[in-house]
Structures are given as structure tokens and as C-alpha cells.
Write a protein that holds these residues in place. Structure first.
Motif, short mmCIF file in Angstrom:
data_model
loop_
_atom_site.label_atom_id
_atom_site.label_comp_id
_atom_site.label_asym_id
_atom_site.label_seq_id
_atom_site.Cartn_x
_atom_site.Cartn_y
_atom_site.Cartn_z
N HIS A 1 0.82 -1.21 0.00
CA HIS A 1 0.00 0.00 0.00
C HIS A 1 0.86 1.27 0.00
N ASN A 2 1.95 1.23 0.73
CA ASN A 2 2.77 2.43 0.93
C ASN A 2 4.23 2.17 0.57
N GLU A 3 4.92 3.23 0.18
CA GLU A 3 6.37 3.17 0.00
C GLU A 3 6.99 3.48 1.36
N LEU A 4 7.74 2.52 1.89
CA LEU A 4 8.31 2.66 3.22
C LEU A 4 9.75 3.17 3.18
N ALA A 5 10.46 2.91 2.08
CA ALA A 5 11.84 3.38 1.94
C ALA A 5 12.15 3.47 0.45
N LYS A 6 13.07 4.36 0.11
CA LYS A 6 13.51 4.46 -1.28
C LYS A 6 14.91 5.05 -1.31
N GLY A 7 15.59 4.83 -2.42
CA GLY A 7 16.94 5.34 -2.55
C GLY A 7 17.51 5.01 -3.91
N SER A 8 18.78 5.35 -4.09
CA SER A 8 19.46 5.03 -5.34
C SER A 8 20.76 4.31 -5.02
N VAL A 9 21.24 3.55 -6.00
CA VAL A 9 22.42 2.72 -5.83
C VAL A 9 23.32 2.93 -7.03
N GLN A 10 24.62 2.93 -6.78
CA GLN A 10 25.62 3.03 -7.85
C GLN A 10 26.32 1.69 -7.97
N SER A 11 26.27 1.09 -9.16
CA SER A 11 26.98 -0.17 -9.38
C SER A 11 28.40 0.14 -9.85
N SER A 12 29.23 -0.89 -9.94
CA SER A 12 30.65 -0.69 -10.25
C SER A 12 30.90 -0.36 -11.72
N ALA A 13 29.91 -0.56 -12.61
CA ALA A 13 30.09 -0.26 -14.03
C ALA A 13 28.75 0.11 -14.64
N GLY A 14 28.80 0.87 -15.72
CA GLY A 14 27.60 1.25 -16.43
C GLY A 14 27.37 0.36 -17.63
N ALA A 15 26.16 0.44 -18.18
CA ALA A 15 25.82 -0.37 -19.35
C ALA A 15 26.72 0.00 -20.51
N PRO A 16 27.08 -0.92 -21.35
CA PRO A 16 26.56 -2.27 -21.53
C PRO A 16 27.23 -3.31 -20.64
N GLU A 17 28.16 -2.92 -19.80
CA GLU A 17 28.82 -3.86 -18.89
C GLU A 17 27.93 -4.17 -17.69
#
Length: 168
Positions: A110-126
Motif C-alpha cells: 500500500h505504501n512506500e516505506l523506503a527508497k533510494g538510489s544505488v551506484q553499481s561498479s560499471a555502467g551499461a553495456p557492462e
């Protein structure tokens, strides 16, 4: 006279349709495999789901906080979701996202309890590795928490390629 001719023509057409349905087929049509091939495929398909069942029974049951399922779509491959504390979860995996950045939301239906963003070690296409921890408390004790990973559209910010994951 035209009515009689029309009725006769319709009767001939119907008779041709009915007689062609009553005659057995000489063999399979080019788009349809012979009947003998279908039973051979069905047991092999039903045997494939049975193969993982013995593996599931041999999984260690003493670590109830860890999920060994792999969640994936075209841009995410989540290797593990582990409950590390009372309200804390650690998520590990790989992502193939633009500039290595993606977002997440934890919902209870019903509700959004948490949110955020994440950075991975490489960008697409990797494929880039990622690991992050989420601390979220349920509003209602009987609710089920769902983590949703997604990439935001650069055009309008909408969610793309959502991957829902049930938290343990």
C-alpha cells in the motif's frame, strides 16, 4: 431464379465443407508436428521441473534469513537477499544500467516505506556489481515487504525494467 441459384450455390459450398471435415488427414500438416513427437516432448518437459526439487530439499535450513533464489530480468541479476538484522536487509547482485545508477523502493503493498538510489561498479553495456543495505520497518506486522529495483527513464523519470523481490 436468382434465389434458387444462390441457394444451390450455398448448398454446394456447405456440402464441400462438411465432406472435407469428415475425411481423416493423411498426415501432419507442415506447421504441425506428428502426433508421435508430442508425447516424447511432454515427459521431458515435466521431468525438468522435478530436477530442482531434490536440490531444494538439500538446501541448508539452519540459515532461515537468507534467500537462495536468484531474481533477474534484462538489467538486474540479484544473487542474494539476506536479512541481517531485525529491520535490515542486504542485497547483492549485478546491474546493467545507464551510468551504473538505479533506484529502489520498498513497499508493503500500500505504501512506500523506503527508497533510494544505488551506484553499481560499471555502467551499461557492462554488468556492474552492487551491494547495498536497506533498513525498513513494517507498518503492520502481517504485511509483506517487497523491494522493487528499477531504472529511471532519462526522458520522464518513469520506472523502467522493474524487478520486484519479496524480502524475507
Amino acid at each position: 431464379m436468382n434465389k434458387l441459384l444462390s441457394i444451390a450455390l450455398i448448398a454446394v459450398l456447405l456440402a464441400g465443407c462438411v465432406s472435407s471435415k469428415d475425411t481423416p488427414s493423411a498426415g501432419p500438416t507442415p506447421n504441425q508436428p506428428p502426433a508421435t513427437e508430442q508425447p516424447a516432448e511432454q515427459p521431458s518437459d515435466s521431468a525438468q521441473p522435478e530436477a530442482p526439487q531434490p536440490d531444494d530439499s538439500t538446501q541448508p535450513t539452519d540459515d532461515q534469513n537468507k534467500k537462495d533464489e536468484t531474481y533477474q530480468n534484462d538489467i538486474f541479476q540479484v544473487a542474494s537477499v539476506e536479512k541481517t538484522g531485525e529491520d535490515t536487509f542486504t542485497i547483492k547482485g549485478k546491474a546493467r544500467v545507464f551510468e551504473g545508477n538505479f533506484q529502489y523502493v520498498v513497499e508493503d503493498g500500500h505504501n512506500e516505506l523506503a527508497k533510494g538510489s544505488v551506484q553499481s561498479s560499471a555502467g551499461a553495456p557492462e554488468w556492474g556489481d552492487f551491494q547495498f543495505t536497506v533498513k525498513v520497518k513494517k507498518d503492520h506486522p502481517n504485511s509483506t515487504l517487497t523491494l522493487v529495483l528499477f531504472e529511471s527513464s532519462p526522458k520522464d523519470g518513469s520506472r523502467k525494467m522493474e524487478l520486484p523481490i519479496a524480502l524475507p
